[in-house]
Motif scaffolding. Structure first.
Motif, PDB file in Angstrom:
ATOM      1  N   ASP A 198      50.242 -24.779 -83.614  1.00 20.13           N
ATOM      2  CA  ASP A 198      51.681 -24.448 -83.692  1.00 20.13           C
ATOM      3  C   ASP A 198      52.719 -25.434 -84.554  1.00 20.13           C
ATOM      4  OD1 ASP A 198      51.854 -22.328 -81.927  1.00 20.13           O
ATOM      5  OD2 ASP A 198      51.650 -23.549 -80.136  1.00 20.13           O
ATOM      6  N   ASP A 270      48.206 -27.700 -77.186  1.00 23.83           N
ATOM      7  CA  ASP A 270      49.415 -27.439 -76.997  1.00 23.83           C
ATOM      8  C   ASP A 270      50.418 -28.254 -76.001  1.00 23.83           C
ATOM      9  OD1 ASP A 270      51.992 -26.025 -77.006  1.00 23.83           O
ATOM     10  OD2 ASP A 270      51.481 -24.354 -75.679  1.00 23.83           O
ATOM     11  N   HIS A 291      55.144 -27.619 -73.186  1.00 29.52           N
ATOM     12  CA  HIS A 291      54.198 -27.118 -74.342  1.00 29.52           C
ATOM     13  C   HIS A 291      55.174 -27.046 -75.762  1.00 29.52           C
ATOM     14  CE1 HIS A 291      50.984 -26.664 -71.531  1.00 29.52           C
ATOM     15  NE2 HIS A 291      51.936 -25.661 -70.707  1.00 29.52           N
ATOM     16  N   SER A 293      54.484 -24.688 -77.817  1.00 19.97           N
ATOM     17  CA  SER A 293      54.622 -23.172 -77.918  1.00 19.97           C
ATOM     18  C   SER A 293      56.110 -22.880 -77.349  1.00 19.97           C
ATOM     19  CB  SER A 293      53.719 -22.512 -77.365  1.00 19.97           C
ATOM     20  OG  SER A 293      53.120 -22.812 -76.226  1.00 19.97           O
TER      21      SER A 293
END
Length: 303
Positions: A198, A270, A291, A293
């Motif tokens: 990410d 993550d 997280h 994300s």
């Protein structure tokens, strides 16, 4: 915490124009005071009655009020002139006005300081000498005005804004190049840990995080009590690595907020997101998302 300086805003430009108008208005008042004192006030019949009070008012304007107002306007304008760092006729004109205002105030301050010091010295040797507390107070005020005069004499020649516009632009250009060419390899080589996917996606072409600022709403757009300002993405490279004095592990600063930074710890696919508050010597970490994300998926509005 390291921070790139933002460019000057439209509001700051409007404030600059306002300060320039203020300097011109005070200059006009000062010239009118001069014309009245050394011109009209010497005409027959003008030295008596209400005209006399008007002349006294013109002296007050000339010596204290106008230079003080001009100084307040000029000192704000000087920040902009030092930042702009131009060598134009307009720039030198306003710098001359600032110099004139500072030196006029220095003259007044120096005169007041010298008068108070001389009066205190004379009174100390008389039959009605003041107490040591009164003398100390008078000496303190006198020396204070003299020190202020020295500061005002020096102020026009001191830079008040660093860096300059050209230096800021160079920093912005460097930052744009670093964003376009993220160096994940350096981070992984120095830490021995892989960066999250990410995090890589933040720097991909067309990413909404590359050149925009966002207001993030963890609890939805309808709840504006808990928000986080994503001011700008930080370049990926050695400069993004962080150490915390009270925490172990390797940290990466991936974005700046409103006087804050957003960090995550390397080692997880993550990782959780933390908001870093305070100065570099003793930063405070507060987890705001479990997280990365999830942090990137929060509802948002462009700011």
């Amino acid at each position: 915490m390291p921070s790139m300086p933002p460019p000057i805003s439209d509001y700051e430009r409007q404030e600059t124009y306002r300060h320039k108008r203020g300097c011109l208005i005070t200059l006009g008042l000062w010239i009118l005071s001069l014309v009245w004192i050394f011109g009209f006030s010497r005409q027959p019949g003008v030295e008596e009655g209400a005209w006399k009070w008007l002349t006294m008012l013109a002296w007050v304007l000339l010596i204290f009020v106008v230079p003080s107002l001009g100084f307040l306007q000029g000192i704000e304008l000087k920040h902009y002139l030092d930042w702009k760092n131009e060598r134009t006729a307009g720039s030198w004109f306003f710098r001359t006005l600032i110099w004139l205002g500072c030196w006029l105030l220095a003259l007044v301050s120096g005169f007041v300081g010298a008068f108070m010091s001389a009066a205190t010295l004379k009174a100390s040797g008389g039959s009605n000498a003041p107490s040591w507390m009164e003398s100390a107070g008078m000496w303190g005020f006198g020396l204070g005005f003299l020190v202020l005069a020295v500061i005002l004499l020096w102020l026009p020649f001191r830079r008040l804004s660093t860096p300059t516009e050209a230096e800021e632009q160079a920093l912005e250009n460097l930052r744009a190049e670093q964003l376009a060419q993220p160096d994940f390899d350096v981070i992984e080589q120095q830490t021995g840990k892989k960066v999250p996917e990410d995090y890589r996606n933040l720097f991909r072409p067309g990413s909404i995080w590359m050149d925009r600022s966002w207001t993030l709403y963890p609890r939805g757009l309808e709840d504006d009590e808990t928000v986080h300002e994503f001011t700008r993405l930080m370049p990926a490279g050695a400069s993004a690595l962080r150490k915390h004095p009270a925490q172990t592990g390797e940290w990466v600063c991936f974005a700046e907020g409103d006087e804050t930074e957003f960090w995550f710890q390397l080692g997880a696919e993550d990782p959780a997101v933390f908001e870093c508050l305070g100065d570099a010597g003793s930063p405070s970490l507060v987890q705001i998302s479990p997280h990365l994300s999830e942090f990137l998926a929060w509802p948002r509005e462009e700011s």
